[in-house]
Design a protein around this motif. Structure first.
Motif, PDB file in Angstrom:
ATOM      1  N   ARG A   9       0.704  -1.304   0.116  1.00  0.00           N
ATOM      2  CA  ARG A   9      -0.028  -0.094   0.113  1.00  0.00           C
ATOM      3  C   ARG A   9       1.245   1.099   0.050  1.00  0.00           C
ATOM      4  NH1 ARG A   9      -2.293   0.683   4.377  1.00  0.00           N
ATOM      5  NH2 ARG A   9      -1.582  -1.095   5.982  1.00  0.00           N
ATOM      6  N   SER A  10       2.397   1.151   0.512  1.00  0.00           N
ATOM      7  CA  SER A  10       3.117   2.490   1.243  1.00  0.00           C
ATOM      8  C   SER A  10       3.659   2.289  -0.641  1.00  0.00           C
ATOM      9  CB  SER A  10       3.412   2.607   1.837  1.00  0.00           C
ATOM     10  OG  SER A  10       4.884   0.982   1.747  1.00  0.00           O
ATOM     11  N   ARG A  11       3.913   1.654  -1.078  1.00  0.00           N
ATOM     12  CA  ARG A  11       5.326   1.511  -2.635  1.00  0.00           C
ATOM     13  C   ARG A  11       4.037   2.966  -3.753  1.00  0.00           C
ATOM     14  NH1 ARG A  11       6.884  -2.802  -7.115  1.00  0.00           N
ATOM     15  NH2 ARG A  11       7.563  -0.918  -8.556  1.00  0.00           N
ATOM     16  N   ARG A  12       5.108   3.381  -4.216  1.00  0.00           N
ATOM     17  CA  ARG A  12       4.295   4.484  -5.286  1.00  0.00           C
ATOM     18  C   ARG A  12       5.381   4.009  -6.390  1.00  0.00           C
ATOM     19  NH1 ARG A  12       1.306   4.563  -1.814  1.00  0.00           N
ATOM     20  NH2 ARG A  12       0.584   6.186  -0.604  1.00  0.00           N
ATOM     21  N   VAL A  13       4.688   4.544  -7.070  1.00  0.00           N
ATOM     22  CA  VAL A  13       4.752   4.003  -8.615  1.00  0.00           C
ATOM     23  C   VAL A  13       3.935   5.195  -9.630  1.00  0.00           C
ATOM     24  CG1 VAL A  13       4.808   2.294 -10.288  1.00  0.00           C
ATOM     25  CG2 VAL A  13       4.298   1.538  -7.949  1.00  0.00           C
ATOM     26  N   SER A  14       4.539   5.955 -10.517  1.00  0.00           N
ATOM     27  CA  SER A  14       4.093   6.804 -11.722  1.00  0.00           C
ATOM     28  C   SER A  14       3.080   6.176 -12.634  1.00  0.00           C
ATOM     29  CB  SER A  14       5.257   7.578 -11.982  1.00  0.00           C
ATOM     30  OG  SER A  14       6.024   6.880 -12.879  1.00  0.00           O
ATOM     31  N   LYS A  15       2.340   6.397 -13.125  1.00  0.00           N
ATOM     32  CA  LYS A  15       1.145   5.798 -14.176  1.00  0.00           C
ATOM     33  C   LYS A  15       2.666   5.297 -15.096  1.00  0.00           C
ATOM     34  CE  LYS A  15      -2.289   6.730 -17.595  1.00  0.00           C
ATOM     35  NZ  LYS A  15      -3.584   8.141 -17.524  1.00  0.00           N
ATOM     36  N   SER A  16       3.318   5.695 -15.563  1.00  0.00           N
ATOM     37  CA  SER A  16       4.293   5.440 -16.862  1.00  0.00           C
ATOM     38  C   SER A  16       4.757   4.276 -16.704  1.00  0.00           C
ATOM     39  CB  SER A  16       5.209   6.575 -16.914  1.00  0.00           C
ATOM     40  OG  SER A  16       4.147   7.617 -18.002  1.00  0.00           O
ATOM     41  N   GLU A  17       5.902   3.927 -15.544  1.00  0.00           N
ATOM     42  CA  GLU A  17       6.470   3.195 -14.662  1.00  0.00           C
ATOM     43  C   GLU A  17       5.511   1.722 -14.673  1.00  0.00           C
ATOM     44  OE1 GLU A  17       8.755   2.185 -11.029  1.00  0.00           O
ATOM     45  OE2 GLU A  17       8.197   3.953 -11.157  1.00  0.00           O
ATOM     46  N   ALA A  18       4.404   1.970 -13.661  1.00  0.00           N
ATOM     47  CA  ALA A  18       3.429   0.698 -13.781  1.00  0.00           C
ATOM     48  C   ALA A  18       3.435  -0.075 -15.594  1.00  0.00           C
ATOM     49  CB  ALA A  18       2.205   1.726 -12.670  1.00  0.00           C
ATOM     50  N   GLN A  19       2.741   1.237 -16.522  1.00  0.00           N
ATOM     51  CA  GLN A  19       2.113   0.602 -17.410  1.00  0.00           C
ATOM     52  C   GLN A  19       3.650  -0.094 -18.275  1.00  0.00           C
ATOM     53  OE1 GLN A  19       0.359   4.285 -19.148  1.00  0.00           O
ATOM     54  NE2 GLN A  19      -1.085   3.633 -19.319  1.00  0.00           N
ATOM     55  N   ARG A  20       4.515  -0.256 -18.261  1.00  0.00           N
ATOM     56  CA  ARG A  20       5.737  -0.529 -18.723  1.00  0.00           C
ATOM     57  C   ARG A  20       6.601  -1.735 -18.069  1.00  0.00           C
ATOM     58  NH1 ARG A  20       7.638   5.019 -19.242  1.00  0.00           N
ATOM     59  NH2 ARG A  20       9.319   4.641 -17.104  1.00  0.00           N
ATOM     60  N   GLU A  21       5.975  -1.111 -16.397  1.00  0.00           N
ATOM     61  CA  GLU A  21       5.635  -2.663 -15.855  1.00  0.00           C
ATOM     62  C   GLU A  21       4.803  -3.970 -16.366  1.00  0.00           C
ATOM     63  OE1 GLU A  21       6.847  -5.681 -13.366  1.00  0.00           O
ATOM     64  OE2 GLU A  21       8.727  -4.530 -13.984  1.00  0.00           O
ATOM     65  N   LEU A  22       3.566  -3.355 -16.106  1.00  0.00           N
ATOM     66  CA  LEU A  22       2.069  -4.697 -16.638  1.00  0.00           C
ATOM     67  C   LEU A  22       2.441  -5.097 -18.219  1.00  0.00           C
ATOM     68  CD1 LEU A  22      -0.650  -1.930 -15.077  1.00  0.00           C
ATOM     69  CD2 LEU A  22       0.380  -4.541 -14.025  1.00  0.00           C
ATOM     70  N   LEU A  23       3.103  -4.475 -18.818  1.00  0.00           N
ATOM     71  CA  LEU A  23       3.510  -4.386 -20.038  1.00  0.00           C
ATOM     72  C   LEU A  23       4.571  -5.417 -20.921  1.00  0.00           C
ATOM     73  CD1 LEU A  23       3.037  -0.539 -22.311  1.00  0.00           C
ATOM     74  CD2 LEU A  23       1.056  -2.938 -22.521  1.00  0.00           C
ATOM     75  N   GLU A  24       5.483  -5.326 -19.354  1.00  0.00           N
ATOM     76  CA  GLU A  24       6.536  -6.931 -19.881  1.00  0.00           C
ATOM     77  C   GLU A  24       5.796  -7.360 -19.200  1.00  0.00           C
ATOM     78  OE1 GLU A  24      11.377  -6.933 -18.058  1.00  0.00           O
ATOM     79  OE2 GLU A  24      10.514  -5.462 -18.049  1.00  0.00           O
ATOM     80  N   ARG A  25       5.067  -7.792 -18.066  1.00  0.00           N
ATOM     81  CA  ARG A  25       4.834  -8.958 -17.803  1.00  0.00           C
ATOM     82  C   ARG A  25       3.362  -9.118 -18.635  1.00  0.00           C
ATOM     83  NH1 ARG A  25       2.840  -7.815 -11.320  1.00  0.00           N
ATOM     84  NH2 ARG A  25       5.112  -6.582 -10.578  1.00  0.00           N
ATOM     85  N   ALA A  26       2.955  -8.445 -19.230  1.00  0.00           N
ATOM     86  CA  ALA A  26       1.968  -9.207 -20.458  1.00  0.00           C
ATOM     87  C   ALA A  26       2.668 -10.501 -21.208  1.00  0.00           C
ATOM     88  CB  ALA A  26       1.288  -8.165 -21.350  1.00  0.00           C
ATOM     89  N   ALA A  27       3.740  -9.269 -22.078  1.00  0.00           N
ATOM     90  CA  ALA A  27       4.986  -9.862 -23.108  1.00  0.00           C
ATOM     91  C   ALA A  27       5.991 -11.369 -22.257  1.00  0.00           C
ATOM     92  CB  ALA A  27       6.375  -8.944 -23.023  1.00  0.00           C
TER      93      ALA A  27
END
Length: 402
Positions: A200-218
């Motif tokens: 809950r306390s970890r802060r991730v920017s939208k851009s960083e989150a989207q890149r991580e999610l896209l890499e997970r999708a790949a």
């Protein structure tokens, strides 16, 4: 120029990434194997259409074979290894994904039809949150309606007003699914009582989150078009393309071409390229292998559409139709229904795909139906006469002793 791959190679890459690289376990399946599959996929789509079995259990069965279904509930609601969130749609995701989906919770929008109703009854909306705060986990059935307010929402499919309010708070991350009742209804609680503070306390920017999610999708898809990757987490293409360019630049994914594909593809560097796929498995309609219609057609030459929401007269294949994966091809589809009172699995229709041969499909499909029936606690399999595979499948089912 990007490397060129054959479509059959791409197909095996995709299946291996989805957990079909080797035959299913022959021994007892435990929590560690369930964890591995969910982490490999990144998410399990939740769907409680209970004609056969809820989708999230079927996806795991397709890769692991029979397992104790309560183990998944324990991992989500007791051990808190996973949590329900909006991802592809309503999904089970690793608890570590909570901060990556914060931007989705911030951007959550209710439907246009629901908005005016929530605004009109804002005091009730606020009181629901406060009552959960004071009382602990609650479900929609635990709330009485304010005077003069109808419990059922007109024109909204299968939704009561309390459920809509709870789902509204869930979408924004103010409430979390704390458990499921025997009737599958969610009980909601505050995030601070369900999600560990470190997430809950970890802060991730939208851009960083989207890149991580896209890499997970790949990683989960092995090889995919930009549209496939965007659909995995339901991201808009306008936001996806700049991130893909950056992921390519830093080597997190590779751009390739596949014979017959009209778009470039993205290959994850860890993707395996097995020479063969040795599986026989029935796939849920909500399995990532087939949930994107264009991807199923591109990889398998398989035109698949979920017909649950169509009137019976407009269905081509049936109500709850499962594709059958044999090796690296989708070779058949069967319309299934669990007749729990009769303790029987009914095959309402069975169809052979044009790329397959009856004598190679009927026996392994019969064995898989028998295994599925046993997992569901059913004693028999009955094949009705509809479909070009029905007669041969019925004979194979009788020979297998189902």
């Amino acid at each position: 120029m990007p490397p060129l791959l054959r479509n059959d190679v791409a197909r095996r890459i995709a299946l291996a990434a989805q957990g079909f690289a080797r035959p299913r376990p022959t021994g007892r399946v435990g929590p560690s194997q369930l964890r591995r599959v969910i982490h490999r996929l990144g998410l399990l789509q939740i769907d409680y259409v209970n004609v056969l079995v809820p989708a999230q259990y079927q996806v795991l069965f397709s890769r692991l074979g029979p397992f104790r279904r309560s183990q998944l509930d324990e991992l989500v609601f007791e051990r808190r290894d996973f949590v329900e969130q909006w991802a592809h749609v309503a999904s089970i995701v690793p608890m570590q994904s909570w901060p990556l989906l914060e931007y989705r919770r911030q951007e959550f929008r209710h439907s246009k039809r629901l908005g005016p109703i929530l605004h009109k009854h804002a005091s009730f909306v606020a009181s629901v949150l406060e009552r959960v705060r004071a009382s602990g986990p609650l479900s929609a059935d635990d709330f009485e309606m304010p005077a003069g307010v109808e419990r059922r929402l007109p024109g909204v499919w299968r939704r009561s007003f309390p459920r809509a309010v709870l789902d509204f708070h869930f979408g924004h991350g103010r409430l979390v699914a704390a458990k499921r009742r025997a009737n599958f209804m969610r009980e909601f609680d505050l995030p601070e009582r369900v999600v560990p503070e470190e997430h809950r306390s970890r802060r991730v920017s939208k851009s960083e989150a989207q890149r991580e999610l896209l890499e997970r999708a790949a990683r989960a898809q092995g090889i995919a078009t930009a549209g496939d990757l965007a659909d995995y987490w339901r991201m808009p293409m306008s936001e996806v393309r700049p991130h893909l360019a950056e992921l390519v630049e830093r080597g997190a994914i590779r751009k390739v071409e596949v014979e017959g594909w009209t778009e470039s593809a993205y290959l994850h560097p860890e993707a395996k390229r097995p020479r063969s796929i040795d599986v026989a498995s029935l796939l849920s309609p909500f399995d990532p292998v087939v949930w994107t219609r264009a991807r199923a057609a591109r990889l398998f030459d398989f035109d698949y559409r979920i017909e649950i929401f169509l009137p019976a007269s407009k269905r081509v294949w049936g109500y709850y139709v499962l594709p059958f994966l044999l090796g690296d091809r989708l070779v058949a589809r069967v319309d299934l229904k669990a007749q729990r009172a009769a303790k029987r699995l009914d095959v309402l229709a069975a169809y052979l795909e044009g790329n397959a041969k009856v004598d190679r499909v009927a026996a392994p499909l019969a064995r898989e139906l028998h295994t599925l029936a046993g997992w569901l606690g059913l004693d028999a399999v009955r094949v009705e006469r509809r479909g070009n595979l029905a007669r041969a499948l019925a004979s194979a089912v009788r020979r297998s002793g189902c």
